[in-house]
Design an enzyme around this catalytic site. Structure first.
Site, PDB file in Angstrom:
ATOM      1  N   ARG A 198      11.697  64.575  20.231  1.00 47.02           N
ATOM      2  CA  ARG A 198      10.471  65.358  20.060  1.00 47.02           C
ATOM      3  C   ARG A 198      10.782  66.831  19.798  1.00 47.02           C
ATOM      4  O   ARG A 198      10.065  67.513  19.064  1.00 47.02           O
ATOM      5  CB  ARG A 198       9.589  65.189  21.300  1.00 47.02           C
ATOM      6  CG  ARG A 198       9.065  63.765  21.493  1.00 47.02           C
ATOM      7  CD  ARG A 198       8.261  63.637  22.771  1.00 47.02           C
ATOM      8  NE  ARG A 198       7.683  62.304  22.917  1.00 47.02           N
ATOM      9  CZ  ARG A 198       8.263  61.303  23.558  1.00 47.02           C
ATOM     10  NH1 ARG A 198       9.451  61.495  24.108  1.00 47.02           N
ATOM     11  NH2 ARG A 198       7.687  60.135  23.645  1.00 47.02           N
ATOM     12  N   ARG A 236       2.998  54.388  30.983  1.00 49.29           N
ATOM     13  CA  ARG A 236       4.107  53.469  30.694  1.00 49.29           C
ATOM     14  C   ARG A 236       4.888  53.149  31.971  1.00 49.29           C
ATOM     15  O   ARG A 236       5.301  52.005  32.200  1.00 49.29           O
ATOM     16  CB  ARG A 236       5.036  54.092  29.651  1.00 49.29           C
ATOM     17  CG  ARG A 236       4.417  54.182  28.249  1.00 49.29           C
ATOM     18  CD  ARG A 236       5.285  54.986  27.301  1.00 49.29           C
ATOM     19  NE  ARG A 236       4.737  54.974  25.940  1.00 49.29           N
ATOM     20  CZ  ARG A 236       4.728  56.012  25.122  1.00 49.29           C
ATOM     21  NH1 ARG A 236       5.253  57.170  25.519  1.00 49.29           N
ATOM     22  NH2 ARG A 236       4.225  55.922  23.910  1.00 49.29           N
ATOM     23  N   HIS A 257       7.581  66.192  28.172  1.00 48.05           N
ATOM     24  CA  HIS A 257       7.232  64.919  27.541  1.00 48.05           C
ATOM     25  C   HIS A 257       8.376  64.593  26.581  1.00 48.05           C
ATOM     26  O   HIS A 257       8.333  64.868  25.392  1.00 48.05           O
ATOM     27  CB  HIS A 257       5.921  65.047  26.766  1.00 48.05           C
ATOM     28  CG  HIS A 257       5.587  63.837  25.935  1.00 48.05           C
ATOM     29  ND1 HIS A 257       5.467  62.574  26.453  1.00 48.05           N
ATOM     30  CD2 HIS A 257       5.352  63.707  24.601  1.00 48.05           C
ATOM     31  CE1 HIS A 257       5.165  61.726  25.489  1.00 48.05           C
ATOM     32  NE2 HIS A 257       5.094  62.389  24.348  1.00 48.05           N
ATOM     33  N   ASP A 265       3.264  58.892  29.349  1.00 50.22           N
ATOM     34  CA  ASP A 265       4.527  58.496  29.982  1.00 50.22           C
ATOM     35  C   ASP A 265       4.257  57.858  31.342  1.00 50.22           C
ATOM     36  O   ASP A 265       4.873  56.855  31.717  1.00 50.22           O
ATOM     37  CB  ASP A 265       5.445  59.710  30.184  1.00 50.22           C
ATOM     38  CG  ASP A 265       5.690  60.483  28.913  1.00 50.22           C
ATOM     39  OD1 ASP A 265       6.844  60.571  28.484  1.00 50.22           O
ATOM     40  OD2 ASP A 265       4.720  61.018  28.354  1.00 50.22           O
TER      41      ASP A 265
END
Length: 350
Positions: A122, A185, A209, A182
């Site tokens: 990212r 998940r 993140h 996140d």
């Protein structure tokens, strides 16, 4: 016998809530809530449209404005949603490449940016997205000076910092979607293994993140039962290697989706819609979102980094950061995550 109308009458301290949450410095009171809720979604790619579609089906907004740089795709997406009018709550849907259409928004959701490629972190996306945000944030702030800004584009933490700087808004009104997904998940993996409903699992990923995110194992509970201490009482010990492998599995789950279908969309759509609902309906729910974290958990005051911490959110944006207990190791990892983001920010020059 007269029944007590509240816990205050029973004797609970009215100041209890002040010990659970810490407000952000320089926060601003919430703007007056309007009966008419307008949401802007900037960026009509897979993520932006998944968010818009989920918001539509959950009846969160009265009006949705779509903005994108590609006029043909933008109009096509708008028409596609409008044609479902007979099956949805009545919502006005409009689109334009001109940011004037966003005027009067209560919430502006930014999803525009370069798509994350397989194998790309990212943070690698930062330089490609910085120039885009310089064209997005100032007009949003100009046309909706009282709105909440919610950043979804990656790398979300640094781009939320950029949005804060470019908008001039108080920090409580600039939020990143952060580790809200996140954490979902994480909860899914735990719920699947324990054979329980994910909604009964309380578990947070915090920090960046991304690759330096932190799993808060010490605070995980299922139905109010602390998981780690319960396992230890039954002589079931989880090794540091096992915990790290689980954390890595949470991170890799996003990369797996990207490698299989080229992008993520549905889960982030539901994640952001849940944030929009909590914000605009003033739910005061706790979400792990990216916020200005300086001064929290040992992060130096001179580090203006945005990263995810469990926070209470509502119409005023970030209402308070939860004073959650971290182990020494978790706090150390969180500060390390902050340093990773700080080093990245220092190269921006804004």
């Amino acid at each position: 016998m007269k029944k007590a109308a509240s816990l205050t009458e029973i004797g609970f301290s009215p100041d209890a809530k002040h010990h659970l949450f810490t407000p952000l410095p320089d926060a601003e009171p919430a703007a007056r809530t309007s009966r008419h809720i307008k949401i802007t979604v900037v960026g009509c790619g897979n993520v932006g449209m998944a968010i818009a579609q989920t918001i539509l089906t959950q009846d969160i907004a009265d009006e949705i404005a779509l903005v994108d740089a590609q006029p043909n795709k933008l109009r096509g997406e708008m028409l596609d949603l409008q044609h479902a009018a007979a099956f949805l709550p009545r919502v006005k849907i409009a689109s334009s490449t001109d940011y004037e259409i966003t005027a009067g928004s209560d919430l502006a959701i930014i999803t525009a940016g370069a798509r994350q490629n397989p194998g790309e972190t990212r943070l690698d996306l930062l330089q490609r997205n910085l120039a885009i945000f310089k064209k997005i944030v100032p007009p949003l702030a100009q046309y909706s000076p009282d709105c909440l800004l919610l950043v979804v584009s990656n790398p979300v933490d640094v781009l939320t910092y950029i949005t804060w700087k470019l908008s001039g808004f108080p920090p409580n009104r600039v939020i990143g979607s952060g580790t809200n997904l996140d954490s979902s998940r994480f909860r899914f993996l735990l719920a699947d293994h324990l054979n329980v409903n994910a909604q009964d699992v309380q578990a947070y990923m915090v920090g960046e993140h991304g690759d330096s995110s932190v799993a808060l194992w010490s605070s995980i509970s299922v139905g109010g039962v602390p998981v780690i201490s319960s396992l230890e009482k039954n002589d079931i010990n989880l090794s540091p290697e096992m915990l790290e492998a689980t954390r890595k599995a949470v991170i890799d789950s996003a990369y797996e989706v990207i490698s299989l279908k080229g992008y993520t969309s549905w889960a982030i759509g539901y994640s952001v819609a849940s944030l929009a609902f909590s914000l605009l309906r003033h739910q005061r729910r706790i979400h792990p979102v990216s916020l200005l974290a300086k001064g929290f958990y040992g992060i130096p005051e001179d580090r203006e980094v945005f990263l995810s911490l469990p926070a209470q959110i509502g119409r005023g944006g970030i209402l308070g950061v939860v004073n959650i207990h971290l182990t020494e190791e978790e706090a150390k990892r969180l500060r390390r995550s902050a340093e990773t983001l700080w080093e990245c920010q220092t190269q921006l020059g804004i």
